[in-house]
Scaffold this motif. Sequence first.
Motif, PDB file in Angstrom:
ATOM      1  N   THR A   1       0.828  -1.207   0.000  1.00 23.48           N
ATOM      2  CA  THR A   1       0.000   0.000   0.000  1.00 23.48           C
ATOM      3  C   THR A   1       0.863   1.260   0.000  1.00 23.48           C
ATOM      4  OG1 THR A   1      -1.755  -1.179   1.192  1.00 23.48           O
ATOM      5  CG2 THR A   1      -1.820   1.228   1.232  1.00 23.48           C
ATOM      6  N   VAL A   2       1.892   1.275   0.850  1.00 23.66           N
ATOM      7  CA  VAL A   2       2.758   2.457   0.945  1.00 23.66           C
ATOM      8  C   VAL A   2       3.469   2.703  -0.382  1.00 23.66           C
ATOM      9  CG1 VAL A   2       4.820   3.402   2.048  1.00 23.66           C
ATOM     10  CG2 VAL A   2       3.059   2.289   3.440  1.00 23.66           C
ATOM     11  N   LEU A   3       4.002   1.636  -0.988  1.00 25.22           N
ATOM     12  CA  LEU A   3       4.719   1.808  -2.253  1.00 25.22           C
ATOM     13  C   LEU A   3       3.780   2.259  -3.366  1.00 25.22           C
ATOM     14  CD1 LEU A   3       7.340   1.552  -3.864  1.00 25.22           C
ATOM     15  CD2 LEU A   3       6.689  -0.808  -4.389  1.00 25.22           C
ATOM     16  N   HIS A   4       2.617   1.623  -3.472  1.00 26.08           N
ATOM     17  CA  HIS A   4       1.681   1.979  -4.535  1.00 26.08           C
ATOM     18  C   HIS A   4       1.220   3.421  -4.412  1.00 26.08           C
ATOM     19  CE1 HIS A   4       0.519  -2.555  -5.044  1.00 26.08           C
ATOM     20  NE2 HIS A   4       1.750  -2.295  -5.390  1.00 26.08           N
ATOM     21  N   ARG A   5       1.000   3.871  -3.185  1.00 33.63           N
ATOM     22  CA  ARG A   5       0.564   5.254  -2.996  1.00 33.63           C
ATOM     23  C   ARG A   5       1.700   6.229  -3.260  1.00 33.63           C
ATOM     24  NH1 ARG A   5      -3.925   5.348   1.924  1.00 33.63           N
ATOM     25  NH2 ARG A   5      -5.227   3.672   1.052  1.00 33.63           N
ATOM     26  N   THR A   6       2.909   5.863  -2.858  1.00 31.08           N
ATOM     27  CA  THR A   6       4.068   6.725  -3.095  1.00 31.08           C
ATOM     28  C   THR A   6       4.306   6.915  -4.588  1.00 31.08           C
ATOM     29  OG1 THR A   6       5.116   6.017  -1.021  1.00 31.08           O
ATOM     30  CG2 THR A   6       6.540   7.016  -2.682  1.00 31.08           C
ATOM     31  N   LEU A   7       4.142   5.836  -5.354  1.00 28.96           N
ATOM     32  CA  LEU A   7       4.359   5.887  -6.797  1.00 28.96           C
ATOM     33  C   LEU A   7       3.125   6.373  -7.568  1.00 28.96           C
ATOM     34  CD1 LEU A   7       6.299   2.521  -7.323  1.00 28.96           C
ATOM     35  CD2 LEU A   7       7.259   4.824  -7.142  1.00 28.96           C
ATOM     36  N   GLY A   8       2.006   6.508  -6.875  1.00 28.61           N
ATOM     37  CA  GLY A   8       0.778   6.969  -7.519  1.00 28.61           C
ATOM     38  C   GLY A   8       0.270   6.017  -8.584  1.00 28.61           C
ATOM     39  N   LEU A   9       0.407   4.713  -8.339  1.00 25.87           N
ATOM     40  CA  LEU A   9       0.082   3.733  -9.378  1.00 25.87           C
ATOM     41  C   LEU A   9      -1.404   3.710  -9.719  1.00 25.87           C
ATOM     42  CD1 LEU A   9       2.403   0.745  -8.429  1.00 25.87           C
ATOM     43  CD2 LEU A   9       2.794   2.580 -10.074  1.00 25.87           C
ATOM     44  N   TYR A  10      -2.250   3.965  -8.755  1.00 27.86           N
ATOM     45  CA  TYR A  10      -3.686   4.054  -9.033  1.00 27.86           C
ATOM     46  C   TYR A  10      -4.097   5.500  -9.327  1.00 27.86           C
ATOM     47  CZ  TYR A  10      -4.177  -0.669  -7.031  1.00 27.86           C
ATOM     48  OH  TYR A  10      -4.075  -2.008  -6.766  1.00 27.86           O
ATOM     49  N   ARG A  11      -3.587   6.416  -8.530  1.00 25.40           N
ATOM     50  CA  ARG A  11      -4.051   7.807  -8.619  1.00 25.40           C
ATOM     51  C   ARG A  11      -3.554   8.511  -9.894  1.00 25.40           C
ATOM     52  NH1 ARG A  11      -6.242  11.205  -4.665  1.00 25.40           N
ATOM     53  NH2 ARG A  11      -5.865   9.572  -3.111  1.00 25.40           N
ATOM     54  N   ASN A  12      -2.314   8.238 -10.294  1.00 24.19           N
ATOM     55  CA  ASN A  12      -1.716   8.976 -11.408  1.00 24.19           C
ATOM     56  C   ASN A  12      -1.574   8.175 -12.698  1.00 24.19           C
ATOM     57  OD1 ASN A  12      -1.352  11.132  -9.593  1.00 24.19           O
ATOM     58  ND2 ASN A  12       0.656  10.377  -8.973  1.00 24.19           N
ATOM     59  N   LYS A  13      -1.675   6.859 -12.612  1.00 23.88           N
ATOM     60  CA  LYS A  13      -1.467   6.024 -13.795  1.00 23.88           C
ATOM     61  C   LYS A  13      -2.771   5.471 -14.373  1.00 23.88           C
ATOM     62  CE  LYS A  13       2.954   6.505 -13.008  1.00 23.88           C
ATOM     63  NZ  LYS A  13       3.760   7.465 -13.790  1.00 23.88           N
ATOM     64  N   VAL A  14      -3.861   5.599 -13.648  1.00 27.04           N
ATOM     65  CA  VAL A  14      -5.175   5.159 -14.126  1.00 27.04           C
ATOM     66  C   VAL A  14      -5.974   6.389 -14.521  1.00 27.04           C
ATOM     67  CG1 VAL A  14      -7.322   3.987 -13.523  1.00 27.04           C
ATOM     68  CG2 VAL A  14      -5.142   3.094 -12.674  1.00 27.04           C
ATOM     69  N   ASP A  15      -6.451   6.424 -15.764  1.00 26.78           N
ATOM     70  CA  ASP A  15      -7.149   7.610 -16.257  1.00 26.78           C
ATOM     71  C   ASP A  15      -8.537   7.760 -15.650  1.00 26.78           C
ATOM     72  OD1 ASP A  15      -5.250   8.686 -18.346  1.00 26.78           O
ATOM     73  OD2 ASP A  15      -5.479   6.633 -19.064  1.00 26.78           O
ATOM     74  N   ARG A  16      -9.306   6.681 -15.599  1.00 28.84           N
ATOM     75  CA  ARG A  16     -10.644   6.726 -15.023  1.00 28.84           C
ATOM     76  C   ARG A  16     -10.914   5.454 -14.229  1.00 28.84           C
ATOM     77  NH1 ARG A  16     -10.026  11.091 -16.506  1.00 28.84           N
ATOM     78  NH2 ARG A  16     -11.393  12.488 -17.702  1.00 28.84           N
ATOM     79  N   ILE A  17     -11.637   5.630 -13.139  1.00 24.49           N
ATOM     80  CA  ILE A  17     -12.052   4.503 -12.302  1.00 24.49           C
ATOM     81  C   ILE A  17     -13.559   4.338 -12.451  1.00 24.49           C
ATOM     82  CG2 ILE A  17     -12.200   3.603  -9.955  1.00 24.49           C
ATOM     83  CD1 ILE A  17      -9.732   5.439  -9.338  1.00 24.49           C
TER      84      ILE A  17
END
Length: 414
Positions: A183-199
Amino acid sequence: MLNTIAAGKRLLAINNYFYRRGGAEAVFFDHMKMFADIGWDVVPFAMEHEDNERSEWSKYFVSEIEFGRQTSFLRKIEQAASVIYSREGQRNIARLIDRARPSVAHAHNVYHHLSPAIFSTLKAAGVPVVMTAHDLKLACPSYKMLRDGKICEDCRGGRVYNVLRHRCVKGSAILSGVVLAETVLHRTLGLYRNKVDRIVVPSRFYVEKLVEWGWPREQMVHIPNFVDMDDYSSAWDEGDYFVFAGRLAPEKGIATLIKAAALSKQRLVVAGTGPEEASLRRLASELNADATFTGYLSGESLHKLIGSSRALVLPSEWYENAPISLLEAYALGRPVVGSAVGGIPEMIQVGETGMTATSGDADDLARALADMTALGPTARARMGAAGRAWISRDFSANAYRDRTLDLYAALGAT
């Protein structure tokens, strides 16, 4: 041997599992079929598994990660690293992009197996990325917002260390620690927030819950789940029982339902298997509840069971998203009794298509069961017909397809 696909609209459909395993997989496979039927080339990307359906694209799938199986210590370390960030997933999806350039990538469940590392690869390649939020993983590290059988929001506000503090993943400090690191790594890298265009979010409740936890509303698109009405008949003779169909797990509220059935003296049929089955059978016996356990059912057998019931009951005690079983009940011409929790209430028009009860309250659920019984067969049939008409408009395959096509077009998928 694979041939290079001719240029055209191409969907890269992504999910951990490539066999029908649960609700997310049902949406995944139905989505693929829908787009293949309208002429899109559909290319799957998933994890290797012995139960997978056959695919000419399976050579690109990632190695299996299946928790709980006996394996070497070194392999466990490798699996933990892949859960956190899968280099193999990135390599394989990059090869797949080179072979069959997609117009759009649509992901379903990827965490713990494929890992959202693949989103970085897709983004770098300029592929529009859409992901359906089937659960609350974007907010809750253990994805259910559930702890010790109760709804839990302790990780809100970035306090994700609570997943380890409470040992939320199978009561294990090691597994919870891996999920915390993930969770910490994914949030730090923005893998969901910055790499996914739409949810894509199937329920309005989940939209609002994710906004509460800090997700930008503009990143989310509400597209309800669907059922194909052509697959369901509403011509059934009503029986004298209520039915629950699903996994027998604590958060499903089946113990509360058995208590309610005993209190209201209603007959109950439970279809499904799961970790709570033995304890639920004991509870039914202790309470002298008129409860029958059928085991796992699917297809026509399940349709007949639900279609001949007084109503489907969803006694959930966690934040359900948008249960397809509820839509299936309407498609079969049956009303629904559901807990007023999560996305369930927005899928029940009280007094028109069903009834609601307080989540976790056996007395209130018993009241709802008794009230539904008192209505009589004609009124219940009318409710079921209203539910069927409702989903034929708002939760149909055509409605889902059109909303999804609009989303893809807005992202420039050509």
